[in-house]
Write a protein that holds these residues in place. Structure first.
Motif, short mmCIF file in Angstrom:
data_model
loop_
_atom_site.label_atom_id
_atom_site.label_comp_id
_atom_site.label_asym_id
_atom_site.label_seq_id
_atom_site.Cartn_x
_atom_site.Cartn_y
_atom_site.Cartn_z
N CYS A 155 0.81 -1.22 0.00
CA CYS A 155 0.00 0.00 0.00
C CYS A 155 0.85 1.27 0.00
CB CYS A 155 -0.99 0.01 1.17
SG CYS A 155 -0.24 -0.05 2.81
N ALA A 182 0.39 4.00 -2.91
CA ALA A 182 0.04 5.40 -2.65
C ALA A 182 1.01 6.34 -3.37
CB ALA A 182 0.06 5.67 -1.14
N ILE A 236 -2.80 6.12 2.00
CA ILE A 236 -3.61 6.64 0.91
C ILE A 236 -2.98 7.95 0.41
CG2 ILE A 236 -5.76 5.57 1.71
CD1 ILE A 236 -6.58 8.24 2.88
N ASP A 275 -7.41 5.73 -2.68
CA ASP A 275 -7.23 4.65 -1.72
C ASP A 275 -7.43 3.34 -2.47
OD1 ASP A 275 -7.43 2.71 0.23
OD2 ASP A 275 -8.90 3.76 1.45
#
Length: 334
Positions: free
Chosen positions: A91, A95, A169, A182
């Motif tokens: 993640c 991002a 995010i 996101d």
């Protein structure tokens, strides 16, 4: 989530993110940690190209994709690069990519530029799969894997039900609107119209609203900004000052003094930035180094000299004392 090979956990750190971006071939940018949302802090970081927010994940936020601040459905988001997250532990990199691949003013490098063009018409899930199968992105991400058995506390959402889960995010302006991107949402979230001058303020407001949903005791947040490379920025500003100095008439004493002061300040900032970059590089080398053999040899020598058992006993006593004090404080606060 799909695997597409193993993706390691990486530390939430501006030095890590800056070298990760550079490793993917992107030039002219860096990442800075933000310690305060006040205007003076943000002013010092300009130009800000995007924000990366880390928070404790509590499941789906309920935000509907492609909805404006007024709650009205927006038009097509085909102009936005949005990828669903289909890889565990990715993640942070996702991002970062959400910002890089939605800016038209960056030098992405040939490989990442080709990736953006190749995946441009893909739906979000296929974009996520394309990221998972990118040798470039995966290899650069995994270059920050720790070579020892210790892992950091940042966990990917849904990785374990028994641990706190953290998630990254991105926020950035795209075609006159502020978007929250996101990878665990169904699509981009339009937070309303913005300008180049006020988008950071609006993003900070959205981030504060997120933080307010947590209890006052929750402190596990992190905010970083993707900015222009400060070394390049200061060098450009120094060249501008040099040009102004050369064009001054001989009798412009006061103006020359002021410009000399400006140049000296820029030179100082440039030196500090170079030192910081060298420190980041050193820290990243240490992150990747395997210290286990050294620790093993140290423990072995301590055991041979009969010094290990007393150290273990002392450590256990300290741990017991800390646990007792923590339980006492918890009982007093209830």
């Amino acid at each position: 989530m799909a695997e597409a090979g193993n993706w390691c956990l990486i530390e939430s750190d501006p030095g890590v993110f800056t070298e990760l971006i550079s490793g993917m071939g992107v030039r002219g940018v860096q990442v800075e940690e933000i310690w305060s949302l006040d205007e003076s802090t943000m002013e010092q970081l300009k130009p800000i190209l995007g924000l990366i927010f880390l928070f404790k994940w509590q499941g789906a936020s309920g935000s509907e994709p492609n909805v404006s601040s007024t709650g009205e459905p927006e038009g097509s988001t085909d102009h936005i690069f949005f990828a669903n997250q289909v890889i565990q532990n990715a993640c942070a990199t996702q991002a970062i990519l959400s910002i890089l691949l939605n800016r038209d003013d960056l030098d992405l490098g040939q490989e990442l530029r080709n990736f953006k063009e190749f995946t441009g018409d893909f739906p979000p899930d296929m974009k996520g799969l394309a990221i998972s199968n990118s040798d470039l992105i995966r290899s650069v991400h995994n270059s920050f894997a720790r070579s020892d058995p210790f892992v950091n506390e940042i966990q990917d959402p849904r990785a374990s039900k028994d641990e706190d889960l953290f998630h990254f995010i991105a926020y950035l302006p795209i075609h006159g609107a502020l978007y929250e991107l996101d990878g665990l949402s169904r699509g981009p979230v339009n937070l309303g119209a913005c300008t180049d001058d006020n988008w950071v303020t609006k993003a900070n407001e959205a981030i504060m609203r997120r933080m307010e949903k947590y209890g006052a005791s929750e402190l596990h947040f992190s905010l970083m900004a993707l900015t222009k490379d400060r070394i390049e920025l200061y060098q450009e500003q120094m060249e501008e000052v040099d040009g102004m100095l050369l064009s001054l008439p001989d009798d412009a004493t006061e103006e020359r003094r002021r410009l000399d002061e400006d140049r000296n300040l820029l030179a100082h900032k440039l030196q500090l930035e170079k030192e910081k970059r060298a420190r980041w590089h050193r820290e990243n080398q240490l992150r990747k180094h395997n210290f286990v053999p050294m620790i093993y040899e140290l423990l072995k020598k301590l055991a041979e000299r009969k010094e290990l058992d007393p150290l273990i006993t002392t450590a256990k006593e300290k741990a017991t004392t800390r646990a007792t004090e923590k339980a006492k404080k918890k009982a007093e606060n209830q």
